[in-house]
Design a protein around this motif. Structure first.
Motif, PDB file in Angstrom:
ATOM      1  N   ARG A 261       0.766  -0.680  -5.161  1.00 19.79           N
ATOM      2  CA  ARG A 261       1.767  -0.321  -6.327  1.00 19.79           C
ATOM      3  C   ARG A 261       1.300  -0.359  -7.806  1.00 19.79           C
ATOM      4  O   ARG A 261       0.067  -1.202  -7.977  1.00 19.79           O
TER       5      ARG A 261
ATOM      6  N   VAL B 207       0.864  -1.209   0.121  1.00 14.13           N
ATOM      7  CA  VAL B 207       0.135  -0.084   0.155  1.00 14.13           C
ATOM      8  C   VAL B 207       0.951   1.298  -0.077  1.00 14.13           C
ATOM      9  O   VAL B 207       1.801   1.308   0.898  1.00 14.13           O
ATOM     10  N   ASN B 208       0.817   2.087  -1.003  1.00 10.18           N
ATOM     11  CA  ASN B 208       1.524   3.428  -1.108  1.00 10.18           C
ATOM     12  C   ASN B 208       0.739   4.550  -0.340  1.00 10.18           C
ATOM     13  O   ASN B 208       1.641   5.409   0.261  1.00 10.18           O
ATOM     14  N   SER B 209      -0.450   4.353  -0.441  1.00  9.35           N
ATOM     15  CA  SER B 209      -1.255   5.521   0.411  1.00  9.35           C
ATOM     16  C   SER B 209      -2.929   5.230   0.474  1.00  9.35           C
ATOM     17  O   SER B 209      -3.126   4.087  -0.184  1.00  9.35           O
ATOM     18  N   ALA B 210      -3.530   6.058   1.266  1.00 10.05           N
ATOM     19  CA  ALA B 210      -4.695   5.680   1.331  1.00 10.05           C
ATOM     20  C   ALA B 210      -5.711   6.869   1.712  1.00 10.05           C
ATOM     21  O   ALA B 210      -5.161   8.033   2.277  1.00 10.05           O
ATOM     22  N   GLN B 211      -6.924   6.634   1.266  1.00 10.58           N
ATOM     23  CA  GLN B 211      -7.800   7.863   1.541  1.00 10.58           C
ATOM     24  C   GLN B 211      -9.103   7.541   1.862  1.00 10.58           C
ATOM     25  O   GLN B 211      -9.672   6.278   1.714  1.00 10.58           O
TER      26      GLN B 211
ATOM     27  N   ARG C 110      -0.211  -2.675   8.360  1.00 12.92           N
ATOM     28  CA  ARG C 110       0.821  -2.264   7.277  1.00 12.92           C
ATOM     29  C   ARG C 110       2.234  -1.964   7.769  1.00 12.92           C
ATOM     30  O   ARG C 110       3.263  -2.491   7.466  1.00 12.92           O
TER      31      ARG C 110
ATOM     32  N   MET D 233      -3.422   0.530   8.522  1.00 14.26           N
ATOM     33  CA  MET D 233      -2.349   1.088   8.751  1.00 14.26           C
ATOM     34  C   MET D 233      -1.009   0.400   9.453  1.00 14.26           C
ATOM     35  O   MET D 233      -0.209   0.344   9.386  1.00 14.26           O
TER      36      MET D 233
ATOM     37  N   LEU E  16      -7.753   2.362  -0.830  1.00 18.39           N
ATOM     38  CA  LEU E  16      -6.282   1.971  -0.721  1.00 18.39           C
ATOM     39  C   LEU E  16      -5.415   1.848  -2.183  1.00 18.39           C
ATOM     40  O   LEU E  16      -5.956   1.347  -2.885  1.00 18.39           O
ATOM     41  N   TYR E  17      -4.342   2.687  -2.313  1.00 18.07           N
ATOM     42  CA  TYR E  17      -3.580   2.496  -3.339  1.00 18.07           C
ATOM     43  C   TYR E  17      -2.381   1.755  -3.334  1.00 18.07           C
ATOM     44  O   TYR E  17      -1.485   1.751  -2.429  1.00 18.07           O
TER      45      TYR E  17
ATOM     46  N   TYR F 275      -9.374   1.917   8.170  1.00 18.15           N
ATOM     47  CA  TYR F 275      -8.150   2.616   8.010  1.00 18.15           C
ATOM     48  C   TYR F 275      -7.050   2.475   8.861  1.00 18.15           C
ATOM     49  O   TYR F 275      -6.035   2.293   8.638  1.00 18.15           O
TER      50      TYR F 275
ATOM     51  N   GLN G  45      -6.031   0.004  -7.098  1.00 16.43           N
ATOM     52  CA  GLN G  45      -6.879   0.522  -6.055  1.00 16.43           C
ATOM     53  C   GLN G  45      -7.844  -0.787  -5.469  1.00 16.43           C
ATOM     54  O   GLN G  45      -8.361  -1.467  -6.076  1.00 16.43           O
TER      55      GLN G  45
END
Length: 228
Positions: free
Chosen positions: A190, A119-123, A218, A215, A187-188, A211, A194
């Motif tokens: 690699r 996971v690179n980033s999350a929103q 992760r 995280m 969740l974004y 979330y 998504q």
């Protein structure tokens, strides 16, 4: 008389037909059927899962996960539609992955997952009620105008039929709206992939919980692979 002659004089043993065993029971929900096909959840199991029954939710996700993988958190996230009609959304987080499951009104299944360490980033998204209400109002006004024009040119019954059809199709417009405006957790992974969990506005606190769990797990996965 010898033993050999005694055995030769005995009648042959009776022949019995092979035993008839009952057919094996079908695999319960949560296991894969023969050929690796995924079985659709039964109606009773789905109804229990929609009440956030932990056992029912774990059973539904278990058929997609590797054997022995423990589910840390699983939730029912609401329905993508209106009046309870639409696609029901579910999510689960294990020690290794985040997964979503969507089941449509006609039994369609859409499963998606992503490894937590990738996971690179999350929103977390929550669109405004105003934009939704304005969109619904515009849709109904346009449908009313079109129906009146058709009714004036033909028959008033067609206008009434058009208005009823527009109201019945309103859940489809809501689905279209949430395709353009995400609501829930994204969740974004690699390479731009998504994992999107639609979450009803009334359950947005669940988005925060999923979330945090994602995280935290992760970070544990990254430390296990030697990352600081």
């Amino acid at each position: 008389m010898s033993d050999r002659s005694t055995e030769a004089g005995q009648p042959p043993p009776p022949q019995y037909p092979p035993p008839q065993y009952p057919p094996p029971a079908p695999p319960p929900m949560g296991e894969q059927a023969a050929g690796g096909q995924v079985s659709a959840p039964s109606q009773s199991l789905l109804e229990r899962a929609k009440t956030n029954d932990r056992e029912a939710l774990e059973t539904m996700f278990a058929q997609f996960l590797p054997a022995g993988e423990t589910i840390v958190n699983c939730q029912y996230l609401g329905v993508l539609g209106l009046w309870g009609i639409g696609t029901h959304s579910f999510a689960a987080v294990t020690q290794r992955r985040a997964a979503t499951l969507r089941i449509s009104l006609l039994g369609g299944i859409d499963y998606q997952e992503g490894a937590l360490e990738y996971v690179n980033s999350a929103q977390v998204h929550q669109p405004s009620k105003v934009s939704l209400y304005l969109g619904v109002a515009q849709y109904l006004i346009l449908a009313l105008i079109v129906s009146i024009v058709i009714g004036v040119g033909t028959h008033w019954a067609l206008a009434l039929l058009g208005i009823v059809a527009a109201i019945l199709a309103l859940p489809l417009y809501v689905r279209f709206y949430y395709r353009r405006h995400k609501s829930g957790l994204v969740l974004y992974i690699r390479e731009g992939a998504q994992v999107y969990s639609f979450i009803d506005r009334r359950r947005m606190l669940v988005a925060n919980q999923l979330y945090r769990d994602s995280m935290n797990l992760r970070e544990e996965r990254l430390r296990a692979h030697g990352h600081p």
